[in-house]
Structures are given as C-alpha cells and as structure tokens.
Design an enzyme around this catalytic site. Structure first.
Site, short mmCIF file in Angstrom:
data_model
loop_
_atom_site.label_atom_id
_atom_site.label_comp_id
_atom_site.label_asym_id
_atom_site.label_seq_id
_atom_site.Cartn_x
_atom_site.Cartn_y
_atom_site.Cartn_z
N ARG A 92 18.16 3.11 -1.89
CA ARG A 92 19.49 3.17 -1.28
C ARG A 92 19.33 3.45 0.20
O ARG A 92 18.45 4.21 0.60
CB ARG A 92 20.27 4.33 -1.91
CG ARG A 92 21.42 3.90 -2.76
CD ARG A 92 22.08 5.10 -3.35
NE ARG A 92 23.39 5.36 -2.73
CZ ARG A 92 24.48 4.71 -3.05
NH1 ARG A 92 24.46 3.75 -3.93
NH2 ARG A 92 25.63 5.01 -2.47
N HIS A 110 6.87 2.25 3.70
CA HIS A 110 7.23 0.83 3.57
C HIS A 110 5.96 0.00 3.43
O HIS A 110 5.00 0.21 4.17
CB HIS A 110 8.03 0.39 4.80
CG HIS A 110 8.53 -1.00 4.68
ND1 HIS A 110 9.61 -1.35 3.88
CD2 HIS A 110 8.09 -2.16 5.23
CE1 HIS A 110 9.80 -2.65 3.95
NE2 HIS A 110 8.89 -3.18 4.76
N GLU A 175 -0.97 3.24 0.28
CA GLU A 175 0.28 4.00 0.45
C GLU A 175 0.11 5.44 -0.02
O GLU A 175 0.54 6.39 0.63
CB GLU A 175 1.42 3.37 -0.35
CG GLU A 175 1.93 2.06 0.17
CD GLU A 175 3.13 1.56 -0.63
OE1 GLU A 175 3.98 2.36 -1.04
OE2 GLU A 175 3.21 0.34 -0.86
#
Ligand code: GRF
Length: 206
Positions: A92, A110, A175
């Site tokens: 969101r 990201h 990540e």
C-alpha cells in the site's frame, strides 16, 4: 533500544530475515516491537505468531480513504513507541499522514537499482528492458512511489537465461542482507540524512 514496526502484506521473507538477524546479533540495538499487516492472510504473520511477535492487522480491502486509514495506523502504533518503520513487501502506498509523523524514520526495500524500475514487477521490468545489472535498494520513504533518499544499494548481475523467478530469487537473497544492514545502521545512529543524500557514518574509513 530502537523499537521497530515491520509492515507486511504477504510472504514476509524480509521481515523474517530482519527478525533472525536480530536474534543472531547481526542487527544490534533494535527489536521488532510489532508487525503490521493490511492483509489478514499475509503469510508472514505465521512467523510472527510462532515467534511471539505482537501483530496488528487492519484490513485495507475496500478502504478508500487512505489518509484516514493511515491515521488509524498511527493510533494503533502509539502504545509501541515506534522509532523505525520498515516496509517489507507492504503493498500500500503510505500517505503524508504517516510520512510526516515518522519523518525520515520509514524505510522501504525495492527489488531494483532505483531510480530504475519503480513500482510493481521491478524484476520483470528489468528483464524486459534488457539491463545487464539490476539489484535492490533500501531507501527512506517520502511522499512519492519509490522516490525517497537512498540508503544502500546492491547490484545483482542479470544473466542471459534469467527468468523473472530466477532473477527475483537472486535479488531476494541480497535484499535480506541489505535490509538488515540498513536497519543495523539506523539502530546504531550511523545514518545521516541531508536532503536527498544519505551518509553512512564511518563508511569512508572502511
Ligand atoms: C520484495 O521483493 C521487496 O523488495 C518488495 O516486495 C517483496 C517482498 O517480499 N518490496 P517479502 O514479503 O519480504 O518476502
């Protein structure tokens, strides 16, 4: 001790990696005080429950007023005295309500080297574009989508025979390390922000 809230919507492997790295002492001076999810079925919530981590679920399905939703999050987080929010696969867009309340204290991960390939399916975008190198980025969250000041980046080679899955999984293992490193730096007061520029204190002497 820095109180961390991790926001998830799904699998939660970055959340799990951060939690495990806190246990191992790879991340010092931080603890996950609460996990927040907008999705009651997020897989990562299972790990939270198994590991006795406090969970808040606020379903976002059908919620159209994003500002009101974020104000409710702020109210729910209040008792936890949160110092740092880590968005980890949180699907969101956060509003300025949350950004202003936790100014320069919200991070996101990201799966591309920003500012390339913002938004959804970053690994697919990278493959389709034909880049030879992609990677991942940890950045502070501002009002835009994947636009905030960059904290750390790690490059990952794109191979000729990569599929979206194979590239995504190689990026994902990076990540997990990169996010934990950024969280550790934050928890130990080693991050300085000036405008868009983020400096890691002591990094020049490494
Ligand atoms: C990761 O690739 C992250 O970069 C992106 O969403 C994915 C979340 O994976 N924002 P997980 O839920 O942490 O496993």
């Amino acid at each position: 001790m820095i109180n961390i809230a991790v926001f998830i919507s799904g699998r939660g492997s970055n959340f799990t990696a951060i939690s495990e790295n806190i246990k191992k002492g790879v991340i010092k001076n931080g603890r996950i005080s609460v996990v927040f999810s907008n999705n009651p079925d997020a897989l990562g919530l299972e790990y939270a429950r198994e590991n006795g981590i406090e969970v808040i679920v606020l379903p976002s399905k059908g919620v159209s007023n994003r500002e009101e939703y974020d104000r409710e999050i702020i109210r729910l987080l209040e008792p936890f005295k949160i110092d740092l929010i880590c968005l980890a696969g949180y699907m969101r867009i956060v509003t300025m309500e949350l950004v202003n309340k936790y100014n320069n204290r919200i991070m996101n991960i990201h799966p591309s080297l920003l500012p390339s390939f913002k938004g959804l399916h970053a690994q697919k975008q990278a493959l389709e574009y034909g880049v030879k190198v992609s990677g991942c980025t940890v950045h502070f969250v501002d009002g835009g989508m994947d636009t905030g000041p960059i904290i750390l980046q790690k490059s990952v080679e794109v191979k000729d025979d990569d599929s979206e899955d194979s590239l995504s999984s190689r990026i994902l293992s990076e990540e997990h390390k990169l996010y934990s490193r950024a969280v550790d730096l934050f928890c130990n007061g080693l991050i300085e922000i000036e405008g868009r520029k983020v400096a890691v204190i002591g990094a020049g002497n490494e």
